[in-house]
Design an enzyme around this catalytic site. Structure first.
Site, PDB file in Angstrom:
ATOM      1  CB  CYS A  85      -0.930  -0.056   1.213  1.00 16.90           C
ATOM      2  SG  CYS A  85      -0.845   1.316   2.327  1.00 16.90           S
ATOM      3  CD  GLU A  86      -0.273   5.247  -3.983  1.00 20.99           C
ATOM      4  OE1 GLU A  86       0.430   4.810  -4.898  1.00 20.99           O
ATOM      5  OE2 GLU A  86      -1.130   6.140  -4.139  1.00 20.99           O
ATOM      6  CG  HIS A  87      -2.250   5.690   1.255  1.00 19.83           C
ATOM      7  ND1 HIS A  87      -3.501   5.174   1.013  1.00 19.83           N
ATOM      8  CD2 HIS A  87      -2.029   6.615   0.293  1.00 19.83           C
ATOM      9  CE1 HIS A  87      -4.017   5.768  -0.051  1.00 19.83           C
ATOM     10  NE2 HIS A  87      -3.151   6.635  -0.510  1.00 19.83           N
ATOM     11  CG  HIS A  88      -0.294   3.119   5.914  1.00 17.15           C
ATOM     12  ND1 HIS A  88      -1.483   3.038   5.227  1.00 17.15           N
ATOM     13  CD2 HIS A  88      -0.478   4.045   6.890  1.00 17.15           C
ATOM     14  CE1 HIS A  88      -2.368   3.854   5.762  1.00 17.15           C
ATOM     15  NE2 HIS A  88      -1.788   4.495   6.774  1.00 17.15           N
ATOM     16  CD  GLN A 126      -8.420  -4.099  -2.760  1.00 16.44           C
ATOM     17  OE1 GLN A 126      -8.027  -4.037  -1.597  1.00 16.44           O
ATOM     18  NE2 GLN A 126      -9.509  -4.753  -3.109  1.00 16.44           N
ATOM     19  CG  HIS A 154      -5.629  -3.149   2.534  1.00 11.91           C
ATOM     20  ND1 HIS A 154      -5.016  -2.278   1.665  1.00 11.91           N
ATOM     21  CD2 HIS A 154      -6.581  -3.794   1.808  1.00 11.91           C
ATOM     22  CE1 HIS A 154      -5.575  -2.379   0.456  1.00 11.91           C
ATOM     23  NE2 HIS A 154      -6.533  -3.288   0.526  1.00 11.91           N
ATOM     24  CB  CYS A 156      -2.189   0.054   6.527  1.00 10.22           C
ATOM     25  SG  CYS A 156      -3.339   0.020   5.148  1.00 10.22           S
TER      26      CYS A 156
END
Ligand SMILES: [Zn+2]
Length: 196
Positions: A85-88, A126, A154, A156
Protein backbone atom coordinates in the site's frame (compact mmCIF):
# COMPACT_ATOMS: atom_id res chain seq x y z
CA UNK A 1 18.27 7.61 -9.27
CA UNK A 2 19.54 4.64 -11.34
CA UNK A 3 23.21 5.51 -10.77
CA UNK A 4 22.69 5.34 -7.02
CA UNK A 5 21.23 1.88 -7.15
CA UNK A 6 24.16 -0.19 -8.33
CA UNK A 7 21.73 -2.87 -9.28
CA UNK A 8 23.05 -6.18 -10.46
CA UNK A 9 26.24 -5.82 -8.47
CA UNK A 10 24.66 -7.68 -5.57
CA UNK A 11 24.82 -4.43 -3.64
CA UNK A 12 22.39 -1.64 -3.25
CA UNK A 13 24.54 0.69 -1.22
CA UNK A 14 22.39 3.79 -1.12
CA UNK A 15 19.21 1.97 -0.19
CA UNK A 16 21.04 -0.02 2.46
CA UNK A 17 22.34 3.13 4.11
CA UNK A 18 18.81 4.60 4.11
CA UNK A 19 17.52 1.51 5.85
CA UNK A 20 20.37 1.59 8.37
CA UNK A 21 19.37 5.20 9.16
CA UNK A 22 15.76 4.15 9.46
CA UNK A 23 16.64 1.39 11.94
CA UNK A 24 18.62 3.95 13.96
CA UNK A 25 15.74 6.44 13.83
CA UNK A 26 13.37 3.82 15.20
CA UNK A 27 15.64 3.65 18.25
CA UNK A 28 17.56 0.50 17.46
CA UNK A 29 21.24 -0.23 17.14
CA UNK A 30 21.86 -1.17 13.50
CA UNK A 31 25.21 -2.69 14.49
CA UNK A 32 23.92 -5.35 16.83
CA UNK A 33 24.17 -8.87 15.53
CA UNK A 34 20.56 -9.48 14.58
CA UNK A 35 20.30 -6.23 12.64
CA UNK A 36 23.72 -6.19 11.04
CA UNK A 37 22.58 -7.66 7.73
CA UNK A 38 19.03 -6.31 7.88
CA UNK A 39 19.65 -3.34 5.52
CA UNK A 40 20.96 -5.73 2.88
CA UNK A 41 18.00 -8.09 3.29
CA UNK A 42 15.40 -5.31 3.34
CA UNK A 43 16.91 -3.64 0.27
CA UNK A 44 16.79 -6.94 -1.58
CA UNK A 45 13.20 -7.59 -0.51
CA UNK A 46 12.09 -4.07 -1.46
CA UNK A 47 13.71 -4.30 -4.87
CA UNK A 48 11.87 -7.55 -5.49
CA UNK A 49 8.55 -6.25 -4.17
CA UNK A 50 8.80 -3.22 -6.45
CA UNK A 51 10.30 -4.97 -9.47
CA UNK A 52 7.15 -4.11 -11.43
CA UNK A 53 8.64 -0.66 -12.09
CA UNK A 54 11.30 -2.28 -14.25
CA UNK A 55 8.76 -4.07 -16.44
CA UNK A 56 6.60 -2.93 -19.31
CA UNK A 57 3.32 -4.20 -20.67
CA UNK A 58 4.76 -4.59 -24.17
CA UNK A 59 7.48 -7.03 -23.08
CA UNK A 60 4.97 -9.17 -21.21
CA UNK A 61 2.46 -9.29 -24.05
CA UNK A 62 5.07 -9.80 -26.72
CA UNK A 63 4.04 -12.71 -28.94
CA UNK A 64 1.27 -13.89 -26.63
CA UNK A 65 -1.81 -12.51 -28.38
CA UNK A 66 -3.56 -15.05 -30.61
CA UNK A 67 -6.44 -14.91 -33.07
CA UNK A 68 -9.19 -17.27 -31.99
CA UNK A 69 -12.90 -17.62 -32.71
CA UNK A 70 -13.77 -17.83 -29.03
CA UNK A 71 -16.50 -15.46 -27.90
CA UNK A 72 -17.23 -16.97 -24.51
CA UNK A 73 -16.05 -15.69 -21.17
CA UNK A 74 -12.45 -16.44 -20.23
CA UNK A 75 -11.92 -16.38 -16.47
CA UNK A 76 -8.77 -16.73 -14.42
CA UNK A 77 -9.78 -16.74 -10.81
CA UNK A 78 -8.05 -16.86 -7.45
CA UNK A 79 -4.79 -15.32 -8.59
CA UNK A 80 -2.83 -14.74 -5.37
CA UNK A 81 -1.73 -11.15 -5.05
CA UNK A 82 0.78 -9.46 -2.76
CA UNK A 83 1.32 -5.74 -3.01
CA UNK A 84 2.42 -2.73 -0.96
CA UNK A 85 0.00 0.00 0.00
CA UNK A 86 1.46 3.32 -1.05
CA UNK A 87 0.11 5.15 1.98
CA UNK A 88 1.89 3.07 4.61
CA UNK A 89 4.33 0.85 2.69
CA UNK A 90 2.64 -2.10 4.35
CA UNK A 91 1.50 -5.21 2.48
CA UNK A 92 -1.95 -5.95 1.28
CA UNK A 93 -2.73 -9.41 -0.06
CA UNK A 94 -5.60 -11.46 -1.36
CA UNK A 95 -7.14 -12.78 -4.54
CA UNK A 96 -7.62 -11.30 -7.98
CA UNK A 97 -10.17 -12.54 -10.52
CA UNK A 98 -9.83 -11.52 -14.15
CA UNK A 99 -12.35 -12.20 -16.90
CA UNK A 100 -12.93 -11.05 -20.43
CA UNK A 101 -15.06 -11.88 -23.44
CA UNK A 102 -12.82 -11.98 -26.50
CA UNK A 103 -13.57 -10.46 -29.85
CA UNK A 104 -11.33 -12.68 -32.00
CA UNK A 105 -8.22 -12.03 -29.92
CA UNK A 106 -7.10 -13.90 -26.82
CA UNK A 107 -4.13 -13.51 -24.52
CA UNK A 108 -2.05 -16.41 -23.18
CA UNK A 109 -3.41 -17.28 -19.73
CA UNK A 110 -0.06 -17.09 -17.96
CA UNK A 111 0.41 -13.59 -19.37
CA UNK A 112 -2.71 -12.42 -17.56
CA UNK A 113 -1.09 -13.58 -14.33
CA UNK A 114 2.15 -11.82 -15.24
CA UNK A 115 0.30 -8.57 -15.90
CA UNK A 116 -1.29 -8.82 -12.47
CA UNK A 117 2.13 -9.47 -10.93
CA UNK A 118 3.72 -6.53 -12.71
CA UNK A 119 1.16 -4.10 -11.32
CA UNK A 120 1.14 -5.60 -7.82
CA UNK A 121 4.92 -5.24 -7.58
CA UNK A 122 4.63 -1.48 -7.39
CA UNK A 123 3.41 0.88 -4.67
CA UNK A 124 -0.34 0.70 -5.03
CA UNK A 125 -3.81 1.45 -3.88
CA UNK A 126 -6.17 -1.44 -4.49
CA UNK A 127 -8.58 0.72 -6.50
CA UNK A 128 -5.95 1.77 -9.03
CA UNK A 129 -4.47 -1.72 -9.25
CA UNK A 130 -7.90 -3.08 -10.22
CA UNK A 131 -8.35 -0.43 -12.91
CA UNK A 132 -4.86 -0.84 -14.34
CA UNK A 133 -5.32 -4.57 -14.86
CA UNK A 134 -8.70 -4.06 -16.54
CA UNK A 135 -7.58 -1.18 -18.77
CA UNK A 136 -4.41 -2.96 -19.85
CA UNK A 137 -6.31 -6.09 -20.83
CA UNK A 138 -8.82 -3.94 -22.70
CA UNK A 139 -6.08 -2.22 -24.69
CA UNK A 140 -4.22 -5.46 -25.35
CA UNK A 141 -6.99 -7.65 -26.81
CA UNK A 142 -9.83 -5.18 -27.43
CA UNK A 143 -12.40 -7.61 -26.06
CA UNK A 144 -16.16 -7.19 -25.79
CA UNK A 145 -15.76 -6.65 -22.09
CA UNK A 146 -13.44 -7.03 -19.10
CA UNK A 147 -14.15 -7.66 -15.45
CA UNK A 148 -11.62 -7.54 -12.62
CA UNK A 149 -12.38 -8.12 -8.95
CA UNK A 150 -9.82 -7.93 -6.15
CA UNK A 151 -10.49 -9.02 -2.58
CA UNK A 152 -7.69 -8.09 -0.21
CA UNK A 153 -6.64 -7.74 3.41
CA UNK A 154 -4.61 -4.66 4.29
CA UNK A 155 -1.98 -4.82 7.02
CA UNK A 156 -2.36 -1.07 7.54
CA UNK A 157 -5.92 -1.80 8.67
CA UNK A 158 -5.18 -5.03 10.50
CA UNK A 159 -2.08 -4.04 12.49
CA UNK A 160 -2.70 -0.43 13.34
CA UNK A 161 -5.46 2.08 13.97
CA UNK A 162 -8.79 0.37 13.66
CA UNK A 163 -7.31 -3.16 13.88
CA UNK A 164 -10.11 -4.73 11.95
CA UNK A 165 -8.61 -8.15 11.32
CA UNK A 166 -11.41 -9.54 9.27
CA UNK A 167 -12.45 -6.70 7.04
CA UNK A 168 -11.68 -7.38 3.46
CA UNK A 169 -11.60 -4.66 0.83
CA UNK A 170 -13.32 -5.57 -2.42
CA UNK A 171 -12.82 -3.53 -5.57
CA UNK A 172 -14.03 -4.11 -9.08
CA UNK A 173 -13.58 -2.74 -12.57
CA UNK A 174 -16.21 -3.60 -15.18
CA UNK A 175 -15.70 -2.51 -18.77
CA UNK A 176 -17.69 -2.99 -21.96
CA UNK A 177 -20.33 -5.72 -21.75
CA UNK A 178 -19.43 -6.34 -18.10
CA UNK A 179 -20.68 -2.85 -17.44
CA UNK A 180 -23.62 -2.68 -19.84
CA UNK A 181 -25.04 -6.20 -19.53
CA UNK A 182 -26.12 -7.33 -16.05
CA UNK A 183 -26.29 -11.00 -17.13
CA UNK A 184 -22.60 -10.94 -18.10
CA UNK A 185 -21.63 -9.36 -14.80
CA UNK A 186 -23.80 -11.87 -12.94
CA UNK A 187 -22.18 -14.82 -14.70
CA UNK A 188 -18.75 -13.45 -13.73
CA UNK A 189 -19.74 -12.94 -10.10
CA UNK A 190 -21.34 -16.38 -9.90
CA UNK A 191 -18.24 -18.06 -11.34
CA UNK A 192 -16.05 -16.23 -8.81
CA UNK A 193 -18.23 -17.26 -5.88
CA UNK A 194 -18.69 -20.84 -7.04
CA UNK A 195 -17.13 -23.03 -4.36
CA UNK A 196 -13.91 -24.63 -5.43
ZN1 LIG B 1 -2.36 1.63 3.86
Amino acid sequence: MPDRRRKGSGEDVFMQSLIRDLVKEIGEDPHREGLWQTPERVAKALRYLTSGYGQEVSEILNGAIFTEDCDQMVLIKDIDIFSLCEHHLLPFFGKCHVAYIPKRKILGLSKVVRLVEMYTRRLQVQERLTQQIAQTLKRAVQPRGVGVVIEAYHFCMMMRGVEKQNSKAVTSAMLGTFQTRPEVRNEFVQLINHTR
